[in-house]
Scaffold this motif. Structure first.
Motif, PDB file in Angstrom:
ATOM      1  N   PHE A   1      69.514   9.494  33.931  1.00  0.00           N
ATOM      2  CA  PHE A   1      70.586   9.381  34.412  1.00  0.00           C
ATOM      3  C   PHE A   1      71.634   8.467  33.688  1.00  0.00           C
ATOM      4  CE2 PHE A   1      68.473  11.093  38.003  1.00  0.00           C
ATOM      5  CZ  PHE A   1      69.605  12.140  38.585  1.00  0.00           C
ATOM      6  N   THR A   2      71.051   7.621  32.766  1.00  0.00           N
ATOM      7  CA  THR A   2      71.850   6.619  32.066  1.00  0.00           C
ATOM      8  C   THR A   2      72.253   6.886  30.527  1.00  0.00           C
ATOM      9  OG1 THR A   2      69.971   5.628  31.426  1.00  0.00           O
ATOM     10  CG2 THR A   2      71.207   4.797  33.611  1.00  0.00           C
ATOM     11  N   ILE A   3      71.566   8.077  30.033  1.00  0.00           N
ATOM     12  CA  ILE A   3      71.526   8.103  28.608  1.00  0.00           C
ATOM     13  C   ILE A   3      71.535   9.768  28.385  1.00  0.00           C
ATOM     14  CG2 ILE A   3      70.613   6.007  27.842  1.00  0.00           C
ATOM     15  CD1 ILE A   3      68.219   7.833  26.989  1.00  0.00           C
ATOM     16  N   ASN A   4      72.103   9.970  27.370  1.00  0.00           N
ATOM     17  CA  ASN A   4      72.105  11.455  26.649  1.00  0.00           C
ATOM     18  C   ASN A   4      70.855  11.793  26.119  1.00  0.00           C
ATOM     19  OD1 ASN A   4      72.533  13.910  25.447  1.00  0.00           O
ATOM     20  ND2 ASN A   4      74.581  13.401  24.958  1.00  0.00           N
ATOM     21  N   LEU A   5      69.775  12.539  26.841  1.00  0.00           N
ATOM     22  CA  LEU A   5      68.365  12.719  26.231  1.00  0.00           C
ATOM     23  C   LEU A   5      68.317  13.486  25.158  1.00  0.00           C
ATOM     24  CD1 LEU A   5      66.809  13.827  29.682  1.00  0.00           C
ATOM     25  CD2 LEU A   5      66.991  11.638  28.706  1.00  0.00           C
ATOM     26  N   ILE A   6      69.510  14.178  24.668  1.00  0.00           N
ATOM     27  CA  ILE A   6      69.398  14.889  23.326  1.00  0.00           C
ATOM     28  C   ILE A   6      69.785  14.122  22.165  1.00  0.00           C
ATOM     29  CG2 ILE A   6      70.516  16.787  22.230  1.00  0.00           C
ATOM     30  CD1 ILE A   6      71.148  18.327  24.738  1.00  0.00           C
ATOM     31  N   LYS A   7      70.490  12.959  22.659  1.00  0.00           N
ATOM     32  CA  LYS A   7      71.106  12.199  21.370  1.00  0.00           C
ATOM     33  C   LYS A   7      70.379  10.641  21.372  1.00  0.00           C
ATOM     34  CE  LYS A   7      75.607  14.524  21.047  1.00  0.00           C
ATOM     35  NZ  LYS A   7      77.220  14.327  21.061  1.00  0.00           N
ATOM     36  N   ASN A   8      69.736  10.311  22.365  1.00  0.00           N
ATOM     37  CA  ASN A   8      69.340   8.803  22.624  1.00  0.00           C
ATOM     38  C   ASN A   8      67.736   8.980  23.031  1.00  0.00           C
ATOM     39  OD1 ASN A   8      72.451   8.566  23.876  1.00  0.00           O
ATOM     40  ND2 ASN A   8      71.881   7.492  22.062  1.00  0.00           N
ATOM     41  N   LEU A   9      67.006   8.048  22.520  1.00  0.00           N
ATOM     42  CA  LEU A   9      65.667   7.907  22.731  1.00  0.00           C
ATOM     43  C   LEU A   9      65.606   7.285  24.258  1.00  0.00           C
ATOM     44  CD1 LEU A   9      62.971   8.135  21.172  1.00  0.00           C
ATOM     45  CD2 LEU A   9      62.973   5.733  21.126  1.00  0.00           C
ATOM     46  N   ILE A  10      64.556   7.796  25.024  1.00  0.00           N
ATOM     47  CA  ILE A  10      64.421   7.187  26.382  1.00  0.00           C
ATOM     48  C   ILE A  10      63.664   6.071  26.289  1.00  0.00           C
ATOM     49  CG2 ILE A  10      64.546   9.475  27.575  1.00  0.00           C
ATOM     50  CD1 ILE A  10      61.474   9.707  27.384  1.00  0.00           C
ATOM     51  N   LYS A  11      64.205   4.828  25.913  1.00  0.00           N
ATOM     52  CA  LYS A  11      63.772   3.582  25.542  1.00  0.00           C
ATOM     53  C   LYS A  11      63.070   2.997  26.742  1.00  0.00           C
ATOM     54  CE  LYS A  11      65.042   0.915  22.420  1.00  0.00           C
ATOM     55  NZ  LYS A  11      65.676  -0.362  21.576  1.00  0.00           N
ATOM     56  N   THR A  12      63.470   3.004  27.880  1.00  0.00           N
ATOM     57  CA  THR A  12      63.107   2.350  29.187  1.00  0.00           C
ATOM     58  C   THR A  12      61.740   3.122  29.366  1.00  0.00           C
ATOM     59  OG1 THR A  12      65.227   2.229  30.094  1.00  0.00           O
ATOM     60  CG2 THR A  12      63.001   1.820  31.516  1.00  0.00           C
ATOM     61  N   THR A  13      61.552   4.306  29.202  1.00  0.00           N
ATOM     62  CA  THR A  13      60.331   5.088  29.392  1.00  0.00           C
ATOM     63  C   THR A  13      59.467   4.843  28.382  1.00  0.00           C
ATOM     64  OG1 THR A  13      61.553   7.079  30.180  1.00  0.00           O
ATOM     65  CG2 THR A  13      59.354   7.315  29.678  1.00  0.00           C
ATOM     66  N   VAL A  14      59.697   4.494  27.179  1.00  0.00           N
ATOM     67  CA  VAL A  14      58.852   4.011  26.128  1.00  0.00           C
ATOM     68  C   VAL A  14      58.234   2.827  26.401  1.00  0.00           C
ATOM     69  CG1 VAL A  14      58.756   3.378  23.703  1.00  0.00           C
ATOM     70  CG2 VAL A  14      60.019   5.750  24.283  1.00  0.00           C
ATOM     71  N   ASN A  15      59.224   1.844  26.671  1.00  0.00           N
ATOM     72  CA  ASN A  15      58.683   0.412  26.851  1.00  0.00           C
ATOM     73  C   ASN A  15      57.589   0.557  28.053  1.00  0.00           C
ATOM     74  OD1 ASN A  15      60.052  -0.885  24.885  1.00  0.00           O
ATOM     75  ND2 ASN A  15      61.880  -0.714  25.947  1.00  0.00           N
ATOM     76  N   VAL A  16      57.937   1.324  29.087  1.00  0.00           N
ATOM     77  CA  VAL A  16      57.105   1.324  30.183  1.00  0.00           C
ATOM     78  C   VAL A  16      55.702   2.142  29.932  1.00  0.00           C
ATOM     79  CG1 VAL A  16      56.617   2.553  32.535  1.00  0.00           C
ATOM     80  CG2 VAL A  16      58.715   1.550  32.364  1.00  0.00           C
ATOM     81  N   GLN A  17      55.712   3.042  29.110  1.00  0.00           N
ATOM     82  CA  GLN A  17      54.581   3.681  28.542  1.00  0.00           C
ATOM     83  C   GLN A  17      53.860   2.747  27.681  1.00  0.00           C
ATOM     84  OE1 GLN A  17      54.513   7.553  26.814  1.00  0.00           O
ATOM     85  NE2 GLN A  17      53.936   6.358  24.634  1.00  0.00           N
ATOM     86  N   ALA A  18      54.654   1.771  26.702  1.00  0.00           N
ATOM     87  CA  ALA A  18      53.804   0.866  25.871  1.00  0.00           C
ATOM     88  C   ALA A  18      52.873  -0.233  26.820  1.00  0.00           C
ATOM     89  CB  ALA A  18      54.992   0.025  25.024  1.00  0.00           C
ATOM     90  N   VAL A  19      53.629  -0.600  27.790  1.00  0.00           N
ATOM     91  CA  VAL A  19      53.159  -1.697  28.692  1.00  0.00           C
ATOM     92  C   VAL A  19      51.931  -1.293  29.354  1.00  0.00           C
ATOM     93  CG1 VAL A  19      53.669  -3.300  30.830  1.00  0.00           C
ATOM     94  CG2 VAL A  19      55.361  -3.164  28.961  1.00  0.00           C
TER      95      VAL A  19
END
Length: 203
Positions: free
Chosen positions: A102-120
């Motif tokens: 809902f906050t970024i363009n999934l085609i052009k931007n990396l899902i950084k919040t998801t990545v960081n949650v996954q990493a933790v």
């Protein structure tokens, strides 16, 4: 293709070869999922490199993040027996992805919040694995456990990745350092896989 891409592909290819060579030793264990996952990782990287000059390829990496979390959840669930916690973990991960969607363009931007949650989450899973290992009799011969080496690779990768990702998002000019660090972290991660597959063939 950059030197960095060659290094990534070489590391991933070596891990794929090790996974295929030792397949018969671990195919009846939860580790079976890493063979198709590593092949997919390698093919995804080749596709991203081939398309990157003409098309946005973030969507390929975003899809990879979702699939990789599913793979790791399956494997860690077999190791740690999440039971009820599994659904809480999935809800947390899904909430992070929905926020990104809902906050970024999934085609052009990396899902950084998801990545960081996954990493933790993977860091927590890895630490729980080591705590359980220390409490078991298997700790005496920990070096003979394929799971130990794979978790070591994951732990070292995400211990380095989390602070790098957070710093990169704060506007610091560390892009060059980031690329070097990611190569080193990938070497550690895939070395963990390769040693894990080798150990599976020795027990």
């Amino acid at each position: 293709m950059s030197v960095q891409n060659y290094i990534y592909l070489t590391i991933q290819l070596l891990a794929c070869c090790a996974a295929i060579y030792y397949w018969r030793h671990y195919r009846q264990t939860p580790m079976w999922i890493f063979l198709p996952f590593l092949i997919y990782t390698f093919c995804n990287e080749i596709l991203a490199i081939a398309l990157s000059s003409k098309y946005p390829v973030r969507i390929l990496y975003n899809l990879y993040i979702l699939i990789s979390f599913g793979v790791y959840m399956y494997w860690f669930d077999k190791l740690l027996k999440f039971r009820f916690w599994k659904w809480i973990i999935w809800i947390l991960f899904a909430a992070a992805f929905i926020y990104d969607a809902f906050t970024i363009n999934l085609i052009k931007n990396l899902i950084k919040t998801t990545v960081n949650v996954q990493a933790v989450l993977l860091l927590i899973f890895s630490l729980v694995f080591f705590v359980n290992l220390l409490k078991s009799n298997e700790v005496i011969h920990y070096q003979r456990l394929p799971e130990f080496w794979i978790v070591c690779g994951l732990l070292m990768f995400y211990i380095g990745f989390v602070p790098l990702s957070l710093y990169l998002g704060q506007g610091y000019n560390i892009l060059h350092i980031y690329y070097i660090a990611i190569i080193i972290l990938n070497l550690l991660l895939y070395s963990g896989y390769i040693i894990g597959f080798y150990v599976s063939g020795r027990r």
